[in-house]
Scaffold this active site. Structure first.
Site, PDB file in Angstrom:
ATOM      1  N   LYS A  80       0.786  -1.128   0.055  1.00 24.28           N
ATOM      2  CA  LYS A  80       0.069  -0.101   0.066  1.00 24.28           C
ATOM      3  C   LYS A  80       0.934   1.406   0.461  1.00 24.28           C
ATOM      4  O   LYS A  80       1.859   1.134   1.077  1.00 24.28           O
ATOM      5  CB  LYS A  80      -0.653   0.083   1.630  1.00 24.28           C
ATOM      6  N   LYS A 125      -2.344  -1.563  -4.122  1.00 24.76           N
ATOM      7  CA  LYS A 125      -2.689   0.108  -3.792  1.00 24.76           C
ATOM      8  C   LYS A 125      -1.749   0.954  -3.982  1.00 24.76           C
ATOM      9  O   LYS A 125      -1.042   1.040  -3.068  1.00 24.76           O
ATOM     10  CB  LYS A 125      -3.523   0.224  -2.144  1.00 24.76           C
TER      11      LYS A 125
HETATM   12 ZN   LIG Z   1      -5.881   3.123   8.200  1.00 16.82          ZN
END
Ligand SMILES: [Zn+2]
Length: 341
Positions: free
Chosen positions: A204, A262
């Site tokens: 992420k 992501k």
């Molecule tokens: Zn978070």
């Protein structure tokens, strides 16, 4: 050569021929629909920066999920905005918290729907960070407080157990603390939920594409004395792809059943690298900023929204994602007519 012998065009002549040799497919089964639960009844707050996305009270969320399910969306992921926030985010593991209530209602009313839950603290903490803040023990420029990785782990495990107890099919930790997959796995197993899989937000990236989401989940880090201004201390540097492989390897070793990259489109190279290197299912999250850009360009009349949405999702699949988390899920399922393309 007088004329080209190899003519790839030959295989593009008719739609049936193109369909026959198509390498990648897109189906509603490949899509996960993010939904935002808020307290109250009959609440349907439009998220301004994400046209078509709403903060929904549980009753409205169930109705929305039902409509999506009938269009072919069989999976959703839930984010919650709690009644109250505090320093440790204690609403996150309350059995009567917003997410457990939403999960129970969905399981009762739309039993065929697969329900994933986001596991993180940022929606529940009053400072908006993904973990507990503690005074920095080593230098942290611009902040006297830092997110304490190890103090956050048991809280995440408690949150995941609360979601599983409510009936969540999959828990998805998005906090990016080191060691959280192992902590959550242990917590789930000890509580009797060894069958509940973990989808880890393994790679992420910290960046600017999450802005609209933070409006929807009311989870932006708060400005204040000593509070870190961003999440760069625990989310990944957008410049790093090899490090993403290291993050994924750690999560898989700790027991992640599925891993996620992501955002999606700016990171398709990372999706491909992860796909090539690991055997577990790979997800990509087409995030709020990516959604907002398509919506804005479509509203301006600059792009053909339907075609751009389907092309974008197909290309995320082509890069190697087994499934895609996307705010376009219901719309795309409708466009796909429930079938493959
Ligand atoms: Zn978070």
């Amino acid at each position: 050569m007088a004329f080209p012998l190899d003519r790839p065009r030959r295989l593009r002549r008719t739609e049936a021929l193109r369909a026959l040799v198509r390498e990648t497919t897109l189906s509603p089964d490949d899509l996960v629909w993010p939904l935002f639960a808020v307290p109250g009844q009959r609440v349907r707050n439009a998220v301004k920066s994400m046209p078509g996305v709403f903060q929904l009270s549980v009753d409205e969320l169930v109705a929305e999920a039902q409509v999506g399910y009938e269009s072919g969306v069989r999976s959703c992921i839930l984010f919650g905005v709690p009644e109250r926030k505090d320093a440790t985010g204690s609403e996150a593991w309350a059995d009567d918290g917003i997410i457990p209530r939403a999960v129970r209602a969905l399981k009762q009313k739309v039993p065929g729907l697969l329900v994933m839950t986001d596991v993180c603290m940022c929606e529940y903490t009053d400072h908006g960070h993904c973990g507990v803040l503690e005074p920095a023990r080593v230098g942290a420029p611009g902040a006297e407080l830092v997110v304490d990785n190890d103090l956050t782990l048991p809280l995440l495990a408690r949150e995941a157990v609360a979601h599983a107890r409510a009936g969540a099919d999959v828990v998805a930790p998005s906090d990016m603390m080191d060691g959280r997959v192992a902590a959550i796995r242990r917590g789930l197993d000890q509580a009797g939920f060894s069958d509940v899989p973990i989808l880890s937000y393994a790679a992420k990236f910290a960046g600017a594409f999450y802005g609209p989401f933070r409006d929807a989940a009311e989870s932006a880090p708060r400005e204040g004395a000593g509070i870190p201004r961003d999440r760069k201390g625990y989310q990944m540097d957008p410049a790093n792809a090899r490090e993403a492989l290291r993050e994924v390897a750690l999560d898989v070793a700790e027991g992640a059943d599925m891993v996620m990259v992501k955002p999606a489109v700016p990171y398709l190279d990372v999706v491909r690298m992860v796909r090539d290197r690991f055997e577990v299912p790979v997800a990509a999250y087409h995030v709020s900023g990516e959604y907002a850009m398509i919506k804005a360009a479509a509203q301006a009349g600059w792009i053909d929204e339907e075609r751009v949405v389907l092309e974008t999702l197909l290309c995320i699949r082509r890069a190697g994602a087994d499934f895609v988390l996307t705010y376009h899920a219901r719309e795309a399922a409708r466009l796909l007519g429930g079938g493959r393309r």
